[in-house]
Motif scaffolding. Sequence first.
Motif, PDB file in Angstrom:
ATOM      1  N   TYR A 138       1.231  -1.394   0.045  1.00 12.36           N
ATOM      2  CA  TYR A 138       0.011  -0.008   0.226  1.00 12.36           C
ATOM      3  C   TYR A 138       0.863   1.000  -0.497  1.00 12.36           C
ATOM      4  O   TYR A 138       2.543   1.456   0.900  1.00 12.36           O
ATOM      5  N   PRO A 139       0.976   2.387  -0.722  1.00 18.82           N
ATOM      6  CA  PRO A 139       1.567   3.082  -0.845  1.00 18.82           C
ATOM      7  C   PRO A 139       1.535   4.583   0.418  1.00 18.82           C
ATOM      8  O   PRO A 139       0.605   4.968   0.075  1.00 18.82           O
ATOM      9  N   VAL A 140       2.451   4.108   0.965  1.00 19.63           N
ATOM     10  CA  VAL A 140       2.292   5.048   2.732  1.00 19.63           C
ATOM     11  C   VAL A 140       3.745   6.251   1.966  1.00 19.63           C
ATOM     12  O   VAL A 140       4.764   5.526   1.948  1.00 19.63           O
TER      13      VAL A 140
ATOM     14  N   SER B 157       8.934  -3.431   4.999  1.00 16.14           N
ATOM     15  CA  SER B 157      10.037  -3.834   4.099  1.00 16.14           C
ATOM     16  C   SER B 157      10.083  -3.674   2.871  1.00 16.14           C
ATOM     17  O   SER B 157      11.076  -3.739   2.122  1.00 16.14           O
ATOM     18  N   GLY B 158       9.541  -2.652   2.001  1.00 17.55           N
ATOM     19  CA  GLY B 158       8.578  -2.071   1.040  1.00 17.55           C
ATOM     20  C   GLY B 158       7.908  -3.382   0.376  1.00 17.55           C
ATOM     21  O   GLY B 158       6.690  -3.612   0.501  1.00 17.55           O
TER      22      GLY B 158
ATOM     23  N   ILE C  82       1.823  -6.925  -8.139  1.00 23.20           N
ATOM     24  CA  ILE C  82       0.938  -7.186  -7.883  1.00 23.20           C
ATOM     25  C   ILE C  82       1.090  -5.409  -7.624  1.00 23.20           C
ATOM     26  O   ILE C  82       1.175  -5.404  -5.897  1.00 23.20           O
ATOM     27  N   PRO C  83      -0.270  -5.020  -7.914  1.00 21.48           N
ATOM     28  CA  PRO C  83      -0.089  -3.024  -6.361  1.00 21.48           C
ATOM     29  C   PRO C  83      -0.718  -3.806  -6.383  1.00 21.48           C
ATOM     30  O   PRO C  83      -2.235  -2.944  -5.664  1.00 21.48           O
TER      31      PRO C  83
ATOM     32  N   ARG D 106      -7.808  -1.656  -3.768  1.00 24.39           N
ATOM     33  CA  ARG D 106      -6.601  -1.764  -2.256  1.00 24.39           C
ATOM     34  C   ARG D 106      -7.421  -1.207  -0.634  1.00 24.39           C
ATOM     35  O   ARG D 106      -7.557  -1.267   0.200  1.00 24.39           O
ATOM     36  N   GLU D 107      -7.666  -0.113  -1.193  1.00 21.99           N
ATOM     37  CA  GLU D 107      -8.823   0.681  -0.219  1.00 21.99           C
ATOM     38  C   GLU D 107      -9.704   0.328   0.583  1.00 21.99           C
ATOM     39  O   GLU D 107      -9.882  -0.054   1.211  1.00 21.99           O
TER      40      GLU D 107
END
Length: 327
Positions: free
Chosen positions: A23-25, A93-94, A180-181, A278-279
Amino acid sequence: MEWLMTEETRNGTLVLEFILEGYPVAEHLKILFFLLHLLAYLASLMGNMLIITITCVDHRLQTPMYFFLSTFSFVECCFITTAIPQLLTIILSGRQKIPFGVCFSQAFVYLVVGATGFFLLAALSLDRFLAICKPLHYPTIMSPRMCFLLVTVSLVLGFLFMASPVVMLSQSFYCGPNIIPHFFCDFGPLANLSCSETRSIEMLFFTLAVIVLFASLLIAIFAYSNIVVTIVRLPSARERQRAFSTCSSHLIVLSLMYGSCAFIYLKPKQRSRVDTNREAALVNTVVTPLLNPVIYTLRNKQVHQALRDALSKVQLHRYQRMKAPFL
């Protein structure tokens, strides 16, 4: 773009592992994001395990309703454990590599357990319908045998509905890319990465998802609409208010679960809007399981009394152990 390890085959290159993007953070928010989701995960586990434990140890809660609730709590524990630990690892870990077989196993368990949960909600709705609308027939219909049968049928249906599309998708050809996004392996992102023609598999999955969601939803609507009609006829305003409060709480959880799952899975073409899933998945795997113990059980006065009694017994036992050496 990062590519995964491959081996040469007659058809080209074969994917051996995927990379979960997560998840983009923002970098400065990672620790906060990790702690929030870790606390939510632990709270969900503790709340659901508390329901299971208190139902097993207190004979007053060994009724069909609490049997279904404790079973649903166990399913919820399995459901969140398939995805949330993966998310926590990725936050720290990214990105994270995951073998091909493990990825599809995760998707299989996640979908089967999720579908089973919806069928259990339908069984719980029927239980409440019979208890409130058919109280004279309730003890006869909801026997222990019937309760075990409904739970078994829920598990079998969840397996039958979700097994075939996941197995068929796993036999598709994957030649890259590998990223995988998402923060776990789900059907849509995996279908998006396949190099084979997966339209028929996606349509099969879409059809089965519609059946699972709408069949269980129709049962819940039938049950709660009849419950509302029965509640309206109650003579006491206080009883009506209490009953409506309980029903509204249940409907909030149903709305969250059905809404998030419909947004994720009820799209005939799984290749569309993969990123926005994802949301909705976060709501489905973090928020809803955290609310379920509070809304379904922990607000119940019977459970409150059972917890007080259990704490009293623990305190009494501790007091007796501390006093014993002086006797």
